[in-house]
Design an enzyme around this catalytic site. Structure first.
Site, short mmCIF file in Angstrom:
data_model
loop_
_atom_site.label_atom_id
_atom_site.label_comp_id
_atom_site.label_asym_id
_atom_site.label_seq_id
_atom_site.Cartn_x
_atom_site.Cartn_y
_atom_site.Cartn_z
N HIS A 84 -15.28 8.95 2.73
CA HIS A 84 -14.88 7.54 2.76
C HIS A 84 -16.14 6.68 2.75
CE1 HIS A 84 -12.55 3.95 3.65
NE2 HIS A 84 -13.59 3.59 4.39
N ASP A 163 -1.21 0.07 9.81
CA ASP A 163 -2.51 -0.45 9.40
C ASP A 163 -2.36 -1.56 8.35
OD1 ASP A 163 -5.45 -0.41 9.31
OD2 ASP A 163 -5.12 0.22 7.25
N ARG A 170 -5.59 -9.16 10.29
CA ARG A 170 -7.02 -9.28 10.57
C ARG A 170 -7.71 -10.11 9.49
NH1 ARG A 170 -8.77 -3.43 10.48
NH2 ARG A 170 -10.86 -4.28 10.69
N SER A 185 -8.68 1.79 11.84
CA SER A 185 -8.04 1.56 10.54
C SER A 185 -8.44 2.66 9.55
CB SER A 185 -8.47 0.17 10.03
OG SER A 185 -8.18 0.00 8.68
N LYS A 189 -6.01 6.58 8.69
CA LYS A 189 -5.57 6.96 7.35
C LYS A 189 -6.17 8.30 6.94
CE LYS A 189 -6.79 2.80 6.16
NZ LYS A 189 -7.21 1.55 5.56
#
Ligand code: URA
Length: 425
Positions: A84, A163, A170, A185, A189
């Site tokens: 990620h 999320d 947010r 967050s 995932k």
């Protein structure tokens, strides 16, 4: 047990610690619609200022994971490992890394998103390939992972669905830049996705949303701890995002550059970062293969072609930059002191490569080619950027934004390493 949303908000506002039950109640009530947006907004702002303790964060993340499905990748014959990135300008690494890691023997389930703002989204880039399809069912993704080892597709709505609601809130309440909220967050995932191992590419610098090394370190440490405590072998690499990654910034432009790297060529910084992430990923799942050999012998490119074709795309299709074109030249001789990744990212966005609202379309061919890097010597009138857009109006918007993105000086500019630090395992 029933709680009062106001008590939960004021407890956090005043620096208290929330119980597991209170966290669970609040998030579940939010999903069910019985707690209002403004109450959750107030809690998010309280968390923004007061933070979450490690116990609160672990439980908050657990509840986010439990809000949806958890994929089971255990039937695959290959070890699973994912990456990620916190997002950067010109960050096309997933397009190269996914087939590369698969070519080395692992399976990489890269569930991605679309871009918003100045950093591009992996799905937007791949959608510049005619026929390519981002939406796969879980069964299709699993079958492709078994057969090819590489999938890049849209993260389904079933993964940590709370999320989506929290992130949208947010975004409009000034509470995105909170380390516990970002960590939960991202990690909810990735944990729900079912990968065994994960490498986090935490970008730091002008073009990243984390600007300082201290914040990047704190975010990386928090995410590594969350992954590890949920049984996902997690390592973070802090990498520089002061100047754009590679030459190309824009959807089709980045696909073309990725193909160059997959064929053993392309910009050195893109190749170096891809190989560094690949080595860390393969190390986490115990695969002892040098990924450089798979770029150089064409195997990674073959896996890329199979991955694109499996999702309806034509990997051999010609992709073109947009028709309207402008070359920015150096105003005088000098040494490039900085190439402002944020300025370039915003220019690419204004040229049409990015979107302002999530329902906006993006242009496949719009973008920027950055022809110089920090430390390069340039002479007056030498091309430094090429800009591409679908029409003159977008081109002019991009030209106005990029005008000051390069700083020239007389002194040698220190060239930063791309990999700053590694955290975890
Ligand atoms: N990416 C995410 O998925 N969540 C965040 O909070 C920030 C970046």
């Amino acid at each position: 047990m029933t709680f009062s949303a106001v008590d939960i908000i004021t407890t956090k506002r005043d620096g208290g610690e929330l119980t597991d039950e209170a966290i669970e109640w609040m998030l579940n009530a939010y999903v069910a619609g019985s707690v209002a947006d403004e109450q959750v907004s107030a809690l998010l702002m309280a968390i923004f200022f007061q933070g979450l303790t490690p116990r609160e964060l672990a439980h908050w993340t657990d509840v986010m994971i439990a809000s949806g499905e958890r994929l089971d990748l255990s039937s695959l014959s290959r070890p699973t490992v994912d990456k990620h990135s916190t997002g950067g300008v010109g960050d096309k690494i997933s397009l190269i890394l996914t087939p590369l890691v698969a070519a080395c023997g692992a399976a990489m389930p890269q569930l991605s998103g679309r871009g918003l703002g100045h950093t591009g989204g992996t799905l937007d880039k791949l959608e510049s390939i005619p026929g390519w399809r981002a939406q796969l069912s879980n069964e299709e993704a699993l079958a492709q992972l078994e057969e090819i080892g590489a999938v890049i597709c849209a993260a389904g709505p079933g993964l940590a669905p709370v999320d989506r609601k929290l992130y949208a809130l947010r975004d409009v309440t000034g509470t995105v830049e909170s380390i516990p909220l970002i960590s939960s967050s991202i990690m909810s995932k990735k944990i729900a996705e079912g990968t065994q191992a994960l490498v986090l590419d935490v970008k730091v610098g002008r073009g990243a949303f984390i600007k300082t090394i201290e914040r990047a370190r704190e975010l990386a440490t928090t995410m590594v701890a969350l992954g590890t405590s949920h049984g996902v072998a997690t390592v973070a690499q802090l990498t520089s995002m002061n100047q754009p990654l590679g030459v190309a910034v824009g959807n089709a432009l980045e696909v073309l550059e990725s193909v160059d790297v997959l064929r053993g060529a392309g910009p050195e910084d893109v190749r170096e970062l891809t190989l560094s992430l690949a080595r860390t990923m393969l190390g986490l799942v115990g695969i002892d293969v040098d990924p450089a050999t798979k770029l150089d012998d064409g195997t990674a490119y073959e896996v890329y072609c199979a991955m694109i074709a499996a999702q309806g795309g034509d990997p051999g299709a010609d992709l073109f930059p947009a028709a309207h074109h402008h070359v920015v030249t150096a105003p005088h001789d000098g040494i490039v002191q900085s190439v402002d990744a944020l300025g370039v990212g915003v220019a690419a966005w204004r040229l049409g490569a990015g979107r302002a609202r999530k329902e906006d379309p993006v242009s496949a061919g719009a973008g920027v080619k950055c022809l110089v890097r920090e430390g390069d010597y340039v002479v007056a009138h030498q091309p430094i950027f090429e800009l591409y857009a679908d029409d003159e109006e977008h081109l002019e918007r991009g030209m106005a934004t990029i005008a000051n993105a390069v700083t020239l000086g007389e002194h040698p500019a220190p060239v930063e390493p791309i990999l700053i630090e590694r955290i975890g395992a």
